[in-house]
Design an enzyme around this catalytic site. Structure first.
Site, mmCIF file in Angstrom:
data_model
loop_
_atom_site.group_PDB
_atom_site.id
_atom_site.type_symbol
_atom_site.label_atom_id
_atom_site.label_comp_id
_atom_site.label_asym_id
_atom_site.label_seq_id
_atom_site.Cartn_x
_atom_site.Cartn_y
_atom_site.Cartn_z
ATOM 1 N N HIS A 179 0.867 -1.172 0.000
ATOM 2 C CA HIS A 179 0.000 0.000 0.000
ATOM 3 C C HIS A 179 0.911 1.233 0.000
ATOM 4 O O HIS A 179 2.048 1.172 0.474
ATOM 5 C CB HIS A 179 -0.864 0.078 1.258
ATOM 6 C CG HIS A 179 -1.794 -1.063 1.476
ATOM 7 N ND1 HIS A 179 -1.385 -2.244 2.050
ATOM 8 C CD2 HIS A 179 -3.126 -1.189 1.241
ATOM 9 C CE1 HIS A 179 -2.426 -3.062 2.146
ATOM 10 N NE2 HIS A 179 -3.492 -2.449 1.665
ATOM 11 N N ASP A 187 2.357 2.079 3.344
ATOM 12 C CA ASP A 187 3.270 1.071 3.893
ATOM 13 C C ASP A 187 4.713 1.497 3.662
ATOM 14 O O ASP A 187 5.579 1.283 4.511
ATOM 15 C CB ASP A 187 3.094 -0.290 3.208
ATOM 16 C CG ASP A 187 1.725 -0.897 3.404
ATOM 17 O OD1 ASP A 187 1.049 -0.538 4.376
ATOM 18 O OD2 ASP A 187 1.341 -1.746 2.572
ATOM 19 N N HIS A 227 -10.772 -14.202 3.344
ATOM 20 C CA HIS A 227 -12.002 -13.486 3.008
ATOM 21 C C HIS A 227 -13.076 -14.451 2.529
ATOM 22 O O HIS A 227 -14.266 -14.245 2.782
ATOM 23 C CB HIS A 227 -11.732 -12.417 1.946
ATOM 24 C CG HIS A 227 -10.837 -11.315 2.415
ATOM 25 N ND1 HIS A 227 -10.444 -10.274 1.601
ATOM 26 C CD2 HIS A 227 -10.252 -11.086 3.615
ATOM 27 C CE1 HIS A 227 -9.657 -9.454 2.279
ATOM 28 N NE2 HIS A 227 -9.521 -9.935 3.503
ATOM 29 N N ASP A 241 -4.374 -13.753 -2.811
ATOM 30 C CA ASP A 241 -3.730 -13.501 -1.526
ATOM 31 C C ASP A 241 -3.778 -14.806 -0.755
ATOM 32 O O ASP A 241 -4.838 -15.219 -0.263
ATOM 33 C CB ASP A 241 -4.451 -12.393 -0.753
ATOM 34 C CG ASP A 241 -3.934 -11.008 -1.103
ATOM 35 O OD1 ASP A 241 -3.108 -10.903 -2.030
ATOM 36 O OD2 ASP A 241 -4.350 -10.034 -0.454
ATOM 37 N N ASP A 288 -5.528 -13.827 9.116
ATOM 38 C CA ASP A 288 -4.361 -13.672 8.227
ATOM 39 C C ASP A 288 -3.189 -14.562 8.637
ATOM 40 O O ASP A 288 -2.060 -14.096 8.803
ATOM 41 C CB ASP A 288 -3.916 -12.205 8.173
ATOM 42 C CG ASP A 288 -4.862 -11.343 7.358
ATOM 43 O OD1 ASP A 288 -5.477 -11.867 6.422
ATOM 44 O OD2 ASP A 288 -4.990 -10.145 7.663
#
Length: 440
Positions: free
Chosen positions: A101, A104, A271, A296, A309
């Site tokens: 990002h 980040d 997700h 991901d 995660d």
């Protein structure tokens, strides 16, 4: 500059018999699988945010990791120090890609001007690091959800000025991704949803985010970006309900705004869990709809209702995922990004390597099993046999629109149809998959 991971040269393949925790047992980048290098099949990436930005804080405790670049100091200098460590890690882990990002890699600053100036400086730093290391950018994105201004969303915000600020971030992040040779650009609507319907105009917000995505597509073509635009579905968290709930929901949204040829999906395993789906389901659905883009790779916890995660460790789950991807021709611009983090109690800096090594071995072994499934072809044969009737005269007439509903009813009566159910053989197929998984 002194190495941060000074006890490690580079992670290398040592084979299945190795007991070295800092070596690969199954991931051999140059091994040929179905005639293609394993590295080129898997296209591994490590993420900047969980790996280098998270300090170990959670809802009930402060940061636990004490990383040198997370100490008080001049923000840009700390960002450069973080980049030094990030590219040392990427090189030593032997991954070809990374993802980030905007905030980040760069301090956000107190204004749009500061944001853009900081980001521009860090893009130059990252470009030099990429040139030096050979590591490439799989995808970039903009964080339009952390800052309090995005409390009610970015593209779906009731204030058009917030919408405009988000547009500035996205344009800047897209330009940076393009400059760095990124192969994709991701749009994850972290707060594009609602907390309560009592203060929400669903139609208004849908129109806003639809227009936002159209503008993103327009900018992509204007700037000459050849990569893929990706939406990342998630059903909830941090909002109660998010508009990109799952793959099927995203496809309906894309169709509504004429974007189904322009945007694909980046699918996260965790997700899928939150949406009540299997990872396999979401991958297969995206492929069936023609919008599969990237992955991901992580895992969630079916007993918890939030995004944990964790690193992927289930070959049983991921072999079927890789089977679908191989059958569809494999990745093009996408890859397997590890959107995963070590646990808060994992405070040893080498835990970052243990997590990624295990995940890479998991996906490599899954790939090899999936390749055996493809080569054997038994599953495909059984599915083809199950639907064989649709290749016959009646099936083709139905699919080609040569029979109306009334004509079809008349056909059934005239031919005295009395079809008998044929077994789906689910148990047999599950046993077949177990053979691929567990038989040597």
């Amino acid at each position: 500059m002194q190495a941060y991971f000074d006890q490690l040269d580079r992670v290398r393949y040592e084979g299945p018999q190795s007991t070295n925790p800092l070596a690969f047992r199954h991931y051999n980048p140059d091994e040929l699988v179905l005639g293609k290098r394993m590295e080129d099949h898997l296209r591994f990436a490590a993420c900047y945010w969980h790996t280098f930005c998270w300090n170990g804080a959670d809802m009930f405790g402060v940061g636990a990791f004490n990383r040198p670049w997370q100490q008080p100091g001049e923000a840009l200098e700390l960002a450069k120090r973080k980049a030094d460590v990030a590219f040392e890690f990427l090189h030593k882990l032997n991954v070809p890609f990374y993802c980030f990002h905007d905030v980040d890699v760069s301090p956000e600053g107190a204004s749009l001007k500061e944001y853009k100036n900081n980001f521009a400086q860090m893009v130059d730093v990252l470009a030099a690091k990429q040139e030096q290391s050979g590591v490439k950018l799989l995808w970039g994105t903009a964080n339009c959800f952390t800052n309090p201004r995005y409390g009610a969303g970015a593209a779906t915000n009731p204030d058009p000025e917030v919408f405009s600020w988000a547009a500035t971030q996205v344009v800047t992040a897209m330009n940076a991704t393009h400059k760095l040779g990124g192969e994709n650009y991701v749009l994850w609507g972290g707060r594009e949803g609602y907390e309560t319907l009592l203060n929400t105009d669903l139609r208004q917000e849908r129109e806003q985010i639809g227009r936002f995505m159209q503008m993103v597509v327009e900018h992509k073509h204007k700037m000459g970006f050849q990569g893929t635009l990706l939406i990342e579905p998630k059903p909830q968290e941090p909002t109660k309900h998010q508009y990109d709930y799952d793959v099927a929901t995203v496809y309906g949204f894309l169709k509504q705004f004429g974007l189904e040829k322009e945007i694909k999906v980046n699918i996260e395993a965790n997700h899928a869990t939150l949406a009540g789906h299997s990872f396999h389901h979401e991958i297969a659905t995206a492929i069936a709809l023609g919008i599969f883009g990237s992955v991901d790779a992580n895992r969630g916890d079916a007993q918890l209702g939030w995004d944990t995660d964790q690193f992927p460790i289930s070959v049983e789950e991921n072999a079927l995922v890789m089977y679908e991807i191989l059958k569809a021709g494999g990745f093009t611009t996408g890859g397997l990004n590890f959107d995963a983090k070590v646990r808060r109690q994992s405070t040893d800096k080498y835990d970052l390597f243990y997590g990624h090594i295990g995940a890479m071995d998991t996906m490599a072994l899954s790939l090899k099993i999936a390749a055996r499934m493809v080569e054997d072809g038994e599953l495909d044969k059984r599915v083809a046999k199950r639907y064989a009737g649709w290749n016959g005269e009646l099936g083709q007439q139905i699919l080609k629109g040569q029979l109306s509903l009334g004509e079809l009813a008349q056909y059934a009566e005239q031919h005295n149809l009395a079809p008998v159910h044929q077994s789906g053989h689910q148990e047999l197929l599950e046993n077949l998959v177990n053979r691929y998984l567990f038989d040597k």
